[in-house]
Design a protein around this motif. Sequence first.
Motif, short mmCIF file in Angstrom:
data_model
loop_
_atom_site.label_atom_id
_atom_site.label_comp_id
_atom_site.label_asym_id
_atom_site.label_seq_id
_atom_site.Cartn_x
_atom_site.Cartn_y
_atom_site.Cartn_z
N PHE A 267 74.35 -4.31 5.49
CA PHE A 267 75.78 -4.21 5.81
C PHE A 267 76.44 -5.57 5.72
N GLU A 268 77.75 -5.59 5.77
CA GLU A 268 78.51 -6.84 5.85
C GLU A 268 78.32 -7.48 7.21
N LEU A 269 78.24 -8.79 7.24
CA LEU A 269 78.26 -9.46 8.55
C LEU A 269 79.66 -9.36 9.14
N THR A 270 79.73 -9.29 10.44
CA THR A 270 81.05 -9.33 11.06
C THR A 270 81.57 -10.77 11.00
N GLY A 271 82.88 -10.91 11.17
CA GLY A 271 83.47 -12.24 11.17
C GLY A 271 82.82 -13.15 12.20
N ALA A 272 82.54 -12.58 13.36
CA ALA A 272 81.95 -13.38 14.43
C ALA A 272 80.53 -13.82 14.05
N GLN A 273 79.78 -12.94 13.43
CA GLN A 273 78.43 -13.32 13.00
C GLN A 273 78.48 -14.45 11.98
N LYS A 274 79.41 -14.34 11.04
CA LYS A 274 79.54 -15.40 10.02
C LYS A 274 79.87 -16.73 10.68
N ASP A 297 77.77 -9.31 23.62
CA ASP A 297 77.40 -8.06 24.27
C ASP A 297 76.24 -7.40 23.55
N VAL A 298 75.59 -6.51 24.27
CA VAL A 298 74.54 -5.69 23.68
C VAL A 298 75.09 -5.02 22.42
N GLY A 299 74.33 -5.11 21.33
CA GLY A 299 74.75 -4.43 20.11
C GLY A 299 75.71 -5.23 19.24
N SER A 300 76.01 -6.46 19.64
CA SER A 300 76.98 -7.23 18.87
C SER A 300 76.34 -7.88 17.65
N GLY A 301 75.02 -7.79 17.57
CA GLY A 301 74.34 -8.29 16.37
C GLY A 301 73.76 -9.69 16.50
N THR A 303 70.55 -10.34 17.34
CA THR A 303 69.21 -10.40 16.78
C THR A 303 69.26 -10.71 15.29
N LEU A 304 70.25 -10.15 14.64
CA LEU A 304 70.38 -10.38 13.21
C LEU A 304 70.71 -11.85 12.93
N VAL A 305 71.58 -12.41 13.73
CA VAL A 305 71.91 -13.83 13.59
C VAL A 305 70.65 -14.67 13.78
N GLU A 339 61.16 -4.17 10.05
CA GLU A 339 61.93 -3.20 9.25
C GLU A 339 62.89 -3.92 8.30
N PHE A 340 63.61 -4.93 8.84
CA PHE A 340 64.54 -5.69 7.99
C PHE A 340 63.80 -6.38 6.84
N LEU A 341 62.59 -6.88 7.12
CA LEU A 341 61.90 -7.74 6.15
C LEU A 341 60.83 -7.01 5.37
N PRO A 449 80.09 -4.73 15.46
CA PRO A 449 80.09 -4.22 14.08
C PRO A 449 81.05 -3.04 13.97
N PRO A 450 81.65 -2.88 12.81
CA PRO A 450 82.67 -1.85 12.66
C PRO A 450 82.10 -0.44 12.83
N GLY A 451 82.98 0.49 13.18
CA GLY A 451 82.58 1.89 13.23
C GLY A 451 82.03 2.31 14.58
N ARG A 452 81.87 1.36 15.49
CA ARG A 452 81.39 1.75 16.83
C ARG A 452 82.54 2.37 17.60
N LYS A 453 82.27 3.50 18.25
CA LYS A 453 83.30 4.06 19.12
C LYS A 453 83.10 3.48 20.51
P1 ADP Z 1 72.12 -7.45 19.85
O1 ADP Z 1 70.85 -8.22 19.62
O2 ADP Z 1 73.31 -8.32 20.00
O3 ADP Z 1 72.01 -6.43 20.93
P2 ADP Z 1 71.45 -6.30 17.35
O4 ADP Z 1 71.30 -7.49 16.49
O5 ADP Z 1 70.22 -5.67 17.90
O6 ADP Z 1 72.43 -6.64 18.54
O7 ADP Z 1 72.37 -5.25 16.58
C1 ADP Z 1 72.63 -3.98 17.10
C2 ADP Z 1 72.65 -2.98 15.99
O8 ADP Z 1 73.74 -3.22 15.12
C3 ADP Z 1 71.40 -3.05 15.15
O9 ADP Z 1 71.05 -1.74 14.77
C4 ADP Z 1 71.84 -3.84 13.95
O10 ADP Z 1 71.10 -3.54 12.79
C5 ADP Z 1 73.28 -3.44 13.79
N1 ADP Z 1 74.13 -4.48 13.21
C6 ADP Z 1 74.06 -5.80 13.42
N2 ADP Z 1 75.01 -6.45 12.73
C7 ADP Z 1 75.71 -5.50 12.08
C8 ADP Z 1 76.82 -5.54 11.17
N3 ADP Z 1 77.41 -6.69 10.83
N4 ADP Z 1 77.29 -4.38 10.70
C9 ADP Z 1 76.70 -3.21 11.04
N5 ADP Z 1 75.65 -3.11 11.86
C10 ADP Z 1 75.16 -4.24 12.38
#
Ligand code: ADP
Length: 698
Positions: A267-274, A297-301, A303-305, A339-341, A449-453
């Motif tokens: 997916f695209e990185l969010t502005g904040a992640q970039k 916050d939880v789910g803000s991404g 871990t990906l950063v 999974e990512f790698l 990330p976009p699309g979250r309700k």
């Molecule tokens: P956190 O560690 O902040 O709780 P995660 O990195 O675990 O968040 O991300 C939560 C979920 O959102 C994961 O399933 C992740 O793959 C997904 N995600 C992370 N960044 C994005 C993004 N930019 N766009 C869509 N989904 C994302």
Amino acid sequence: MDFLQQDIKYLPGVGAKRAELFKTELGIFTAEDLLRHYPYRYVDRSRFYKIREIEDENAYIQLRGKFVRFEKVGEQRKQRLTAIFTDGERTIELVWFQGIKFVLDKYRVNTEYVIFGRPSLFNGRFNFVHPDVDLPSELPPPEQMGLQPFYNTSEKMKNNFLNSKAIQKILFPLINQVQRGVAETLPVHILERFKLMNLTESFINIHFPKNNDLLARARQRFKFEELFFIQLNILRQKKWRETHYEGFIFSKIGDFFNTFFHQYLPFELTGAQKRVIKEIRADFVSGRQMNRLLQGDVGSGKTLVALMSMLIANDNGFQACIMAPTEILANQHYTTIVEFLKDMNVEVALLTGSTKQKDRKIIHEKLENGSLNIIIGTHALIEDKVIFRNLGLVVIDEQHRFGVEQRSKLWSKNEQPPHILVMTATPIPRTLAMTYYGDLSISVIDELPPGRKPIQTYHYYETKRSALLGFLTKQINAGRQVYVVYPLIQESEKIDLRYLEEGYDYFREMLPKFHISMVHGKMKAAEKEAEMQKFVSGETQLMVATTVIEVGVNVPNASVMVIENAERFGLSQLHQLRGRVGRGAEQSFCILLTGVKLTKTSRQRMEIMTRTNDGFEIAEADLKLRGPGDLEGTQQSGMPFELKISNLAQDGQMLEIARNTVLDILEKDPALSLPENKILSIQLKKMTTNVVNWGAIS
Ligand code: ADP
Ligand code: MG
């Protein structure tokens, strides 16, 4: 010797016995310690009240008048003495439960006295319990008494007649001595710039304020001084570290990062992640060791950063690790990252307490020979046996559970400390972050990330349980799963467990069509695991649990979080629990169940939870409602200072000013060697004798 540093034992009215009490009960050793035992409250003795003016129990007040009569009531040990006192207009009752003989011997009817104390309401009438009684001639005239200070003491001190009034008496001659002048702790340029009251005047006015204005200025000076020196201490150590350690330079963005970014990032990185990745990259090329706190916050991404930062480390020939506070979390990170790698050539391993001996040996070897790129684990990672070939980046998940020493232990894995990225999902209000983590740079992911309700949150009173059952039935029939969480308070585990089990029975009875899992801390790990697994696989639709599910569980299909006795949780905890849902595509809900009778702050907590999903707003509100001392996590963070007068919930602006002032000074004079700042290094040395030098630990 400076009289401020003399042992309190030698102050008039103290002596060896009281000095001992001061030391053991309040940690007061010197005259200065005593002067810095600031009053916690002031009372207005500048005028006499009339009995008819008494209208609440809050304020300490004084009356002037005469005793009408004394009367002993009750038998022997339960005896009390009451007196009727008049101000010439009305009467009021005074009560003593102790020292009856003393009162009867000392005070006379028809003599004028000044009564001082706090009125209390008893059987619908005001009275005074154990008031101070003085002859008017024993007191200075009211216009000179002004604001009276009140000092904290302990039960033990009071039993030894070392109460607030006694402390005031000891301070009296001390303040006389202060009046001749004491040495400043702040440089003139700061006093002048912020028009601060000097130290001599401030000591006088904090203890014996002549009026409210002077008191306010004295308090302002001491608050500034306190915040200023905390910042100076933290930022000086940071500077020290920066000049004594170099940071690894990760200048290359290579195959690991690029392949992942261009081919596998789904997916695209969010502005904040970039933005945050940019901030981290700037640290990587700065030549200084990174110490960065990543909040989101939880789910803000986050871990990906972290993952992308680790790939940069790998690109530059370094190893990276993630350290998580629990095995469940370490497992989860491992699964996510593998999974990512999965289609890339990156060696990843998991090391926890449950790793088998023979796997462990292999991992140790691969870490040492450098063939492992990324390792994920728990505290097992900081064992001495674990040796890295070249550890370049350490990611620490959930800051609150790791102490400062553990952080520094990770540094010692190398001659040169690795870069450190601390991730936390518990947003920390800015003032707290600057104070408790003031040595860290801060990055914030403030965008989901976009699309979250957004999760919808509702507050239900227990009386609306049947409506709740209807709602849950509908959700489960639509294919969703539900958490029901019960509070767990350690002192009464048995009772908590009973609530939980009753809750389990209740839902089984009321929702007989559905299957229910139950998980709590008293279960064996394997049992717990099995129950969780049933919920994860969808075999059960409800999960009844204590807060053990707060960390770690990730079930995207679970879209309803019911919190029982929500009034018993703090705001951050409620927010953390709510973060367990809202991970899938469906609309998620959080239902806060409480009793009907709520305290004002409980009601405010529910109101804030239903109004916002913003973790920072919640953290700020939490700070305001609870005060900084109670905040989860801050106690364990082991900061070597206490705040005596400033308040991080209220003094945010002053904290900013203090921090910026310190930054200015260190920018111009990092070693504090200019004559104008000499005073600061002296003061700092005095402070740091009992402070851990983080930089020096490794
Ligand atoms: P956190 O560690 O902040 O709780 P995660 O990195 O675990 O968040 O991300 C939560 C979920 O959102 C994961 O399933 C992740 O793959 C997904 N995600 C992370 N960044 C994005 C993004 N930019 N766009 C869509 N989904 C994302
Ligand atoms: Mg995470």
